[in-house]
Design a protein around this motif. Structure first.
Motif, PDB file in Angstrom:
ATOM      1  N   ASN A 165      -6.110 -10.976   1.572  1.00  7.85           N
ATOM      2  CA  ASN A 165      -5.436 -10.128   2.955  1.00  7.85           C
ATOM      3  C   ASN A 165      -4.419 -11.451   2.815  1.00  7.85           C
ATOM      4  O   ASN A 165      -4.589 -12.805   3.548  1.00  7.85           O
ATOM      5  CB  ASN A 165      -6.145 -10.932   4.481  1.00  7.85           C
ATOM      6  CG  ASN A 165      -5.369 -10.170   5.113  1.00  7.85           C
ATOM      7  OD1 ASN A 165      -3.566 -10.541   5.824  1.00  7.85           O
ATOM      8  ND2 ASN A 165      -5.527  -9.837   6.503  1.00  7.85           N
ATOM      9  N   THR A 167      -0.851 -11.091   4.529  1.00  3.71           N
ATOM     10  CA  THR A 167       0.168 -11.174   5.291  1.00  3.71           C
ATOM     11  C   THR A 167       1.028 -12.226   6.051  1.00  3.71           C
ATOM     12  O   THR A 167       2.096 -11.949   5.730  1.00  3.71           O
ATOM     13  CB  THR A 167      -0.430 -10.597   6.332  1.00  3.71           C
ATOM     14  OG1 THR A 167      -1.512 -11.698   6.958  1.00  3.71           O
ATOM     15  CG2 THR A 167      -1.183  -9.370   6.177  1.00  3.71           C
ATOM     16  N   ASN A 170       6.475 -12.177   3.653  1.00  2.00           N
ATOM     17  CA  ASN A 170       7.430 -11.286   3.006  1.00  2.00           C
ATOM     18  C   ASN A 170       8.341 -10.657   1.922  1.00  2.00           C
ATOM     19  O   ASN A 170       8.760  -9.660   2.399  1.00  2.00           O
ATOM     20  CB  ASN A 170       8.092 -11.315   4.941  1.00  2.00           C
ATOM     21  CG  ASN A 170       8.925 -12.623   4.352  1.00  2.00           C
ATOM     22  OD1 ASN A 170       8.642 -13.681   3.658  1.00  2.00           O
ATOM     23  ND2 ASN A 170      10.257 -12.494   4.956  1.00  2.00           N
ATOM     24  N   ALA A 191      -0.302  -8.034   1.259  1.00  2.00           N
ATOM     25  CA  ALA A 191       0.861  -8.153   1.776  1.00  2.00           C
ATOM     26  C   ALA A 191       1.697  -7.301   3.175  1.00  2.00           C
ATOM     27  O   ALA A 191       1.233  -7.556   3.556  1.00  2.00           O
ATOM     28  CB  ALA A 191       2.382  -9.128   1.605  1.00  2.00           C
ATOM     29  N   TYR A 192       1.795  -6.214   2.763  1.00  2.00           N
ATOM     30  CA  TYR A 192       1.930  -4.867   3.088  1.00  2.00           C
ATOM     31  C   TYR A 192       0.575  -4.260   3.770  1.00  2.00           C
ATOM     32  O   TYR A 192       0.283  -3.571   3.174  1.00  2.00           O
ATOM     33  CB  TYR A 192       2.668  -4.047   2.480  1.00  2.00           C
ATOM     34  CG  TYR A 192       3.484  -3.047   3.526  1.00  2.00           C
ATOM     35  CD1 TYR A 192       4.729  -3.405   4.250  1.00  2.00           C
ATOM     36  CD2 TYR A 192       3.416  -1.518   3.331  1.00  2.00           C
ATOM     37  CE1 TYR A 192       4.856  -2.192   5.457  1.00  2.00           C
ATOM     38  CE2 TYR A 192       3.767  -0.676   3.999  1.00  2.00           C
ATOM     39  CZ  TYR A 192       5.162  -1.388   4.574  1.00  2.00           C
ATOM     40  OH  TYR A 192       5.620  -0.439   5.536  1.00  2.00           O
ATOM     41  N   ARG A 193       0.414  -4.807   4.665  1.00  2.00           N
ATOM     42  CA  ARG A 193      -1.139  -4.130   5.446  1.00  2.00           C
ATOM     43  C   ARG A 193      -1.204  -4.545   6.295  1.00  2.00           C
ATOM     44  O   ARG A 193      -0.482  -5.558   7.373  1.00  2.00           O
ATOM     45  CB  ARG A 193      -2.344  -4.566   4.653  1.00  2.00           C
ATOM     46  CG  ARG A 193      -2.378  -6.203   4.559  1.00  2.00           C
ATOM     47  CD  ARG A 193      -4.033  -7.045   3.446  1.00  2.00           C
ATOM     48  NE  ARG A 193      -4.926  -6.419   4.355  1.00  2.00           N
ATOM     49  CZ  ARG A 193      -5.978  -6.349   3.454  1.00  2.00           C
ATOM     50  NH1 ARG A 193      -5.691  -6.882   2.012  1.00  2.00           N
ATOM     51  NH2 ARG A 193      -6.901  -6.143   3.443  1.00  2.00           N
ATOM     52  N   GLN A 196       0.837  -7.429   9.271  1.00  2.00           N
ATOM     53  CA  GLN A 196       1.658  -7.605   8.922  1.00  2.00           C
ATOM     54  C   GLN A 196       2.977  -7.745  10.115  1.00  2.00           C
ATOM     55  O   GLN A 196       2.460  -6.380   9.877  1.00  2.00           O
ATOM     56  CB  GLN A 196       2.825  -7.365   7.451  1.00  2.00           C
ATOM     57  CG  GLN A 196       3.843  -7.488   6.416  1.00  2.00           C
ATOM     58  CD  GLN A 196       3.821  -9.291   6.315  1.00  2.00           C
ATOM     59  OE1 GLN A 196       4.314  -9.699   7.440  1.00  2.00           O
ATOM     60  NE2 GLN A 196       3.623  -9.193   5.190  1.00  2.00           N
TER      61      GLN A 196
END
Length: 252
Positions: A165, A167, A170, A191-193, A196
């Motif tokens: 994880n 996040t 960016n 990152a995209y979870r 975020q």
């Protein structure tokens, strides 16, 4: 137990932008690449009538992909520039100077070692994770990044595919394309979870006039073959010599 679909989860996330950045290799870099390309092509032509692709040929294809990253990975005496490393340095500086955090993925730990050397010279702090890092240390690295202790996290693609994880990032940079786009997507999803809150920008550095461009084409047109090229496994026979010839032939 009720589980939400991936689409439902995506609708809760901020925007994600995918950008391919072309990297123009120098004439000297392309010369090194061309030697390996011709050798790989000859091996594939010799195997055209066989049912599969030999281990030696697969190894040569891997060398071709490494040459698309850096000539230094395939030529021990190489003293020239690395165009992709230069492109990465410029991109990282822009990202970090803007107060952002970034994940940098490569499938080649040897290339990540070059990135580490470059960042050391530039006095740019970074974290590093590959498959050799113990679980406890892995968790510590994740916490450091999530707490904002360091803005750059270098991760091998196989080590970063699942279970992280991150996040706090960016930005995501993929230094080299993998045959199976789903593996890259899994890495990006660190990152995209859920959790975020920022928009995420994903960069793909693609060396021009190399097999990397053909791999991107494979992602779009032959997705069923994308996961067939699993080096070192018994599934590699699913990708034929004809398929690979098309990917390394200049005219295709």
């Amino acid at each position: 137990m009720l589980r939400r679909t991936k689409q439902e989860v995506i609708e809760e996330l901020p925007d994600k932008t995918e950008i391919n950045i072309p990297v123009e290799l120098s004439d000297d870099e392309l010369a090194v690449y061309e030697v390996i390309r011709r050798r790989a092509k000859q091996l594939l032509e010799d195997e055209r009538s066989s049912s599969g692709v030999s281990v030696n040929t697969l190894a040569e294809i891997t060398r071709l992909r490494q040459a698309a990253c850096s000539a230094e990975l395939v030529e021990k005496n190489w003293k020239g520039e690395c165009s992709k490393l230069t492109a990465l340095s410029d991109l990282l500086q822009e990202i970090v100077d803007g107060g952002n955090a970034v994940l940098v993925f490569s499938q080649f730990t040897s290339f990540l070692a070059m990135v580490r050397q470059q960042l050391d010279k530039q006095n740019q702090p970074y974290l590093y994770l590959d498959g050799s890092v113990p679980v406890r240390q892995r968790d510590q690295l994740v916490q450091q990044f999530q707490h904002g202790d360091c803005p750059v996290f270098l991760i091998s693609l196989k080590a970063g595919g699942l279970g992280l994880n991150l996040t706090g990032a960016n930005y995501v940079i993929h230094l080299d394309p993998w045959w199976n786009p789903a593996i890259e997507q899994q890495a990006t999803d660190r990152a995209y979870r859920i959790g975020q809150r920022q928009n995420v920008t994903v960069y793909h550095l693609i060396s021009q006039h190399t097999i990397e461009e053909k791999i991107l084409r494979l992602h779009q047109t032959k997705r069923n073959l994308a996961d067939a090229m699993l080096e070192g496994t018994n599934e590699s026979h699913k990708l034929t010599s004809k398929d690979l010839l098309a990917m390394i032939d200049k005219d295709s």
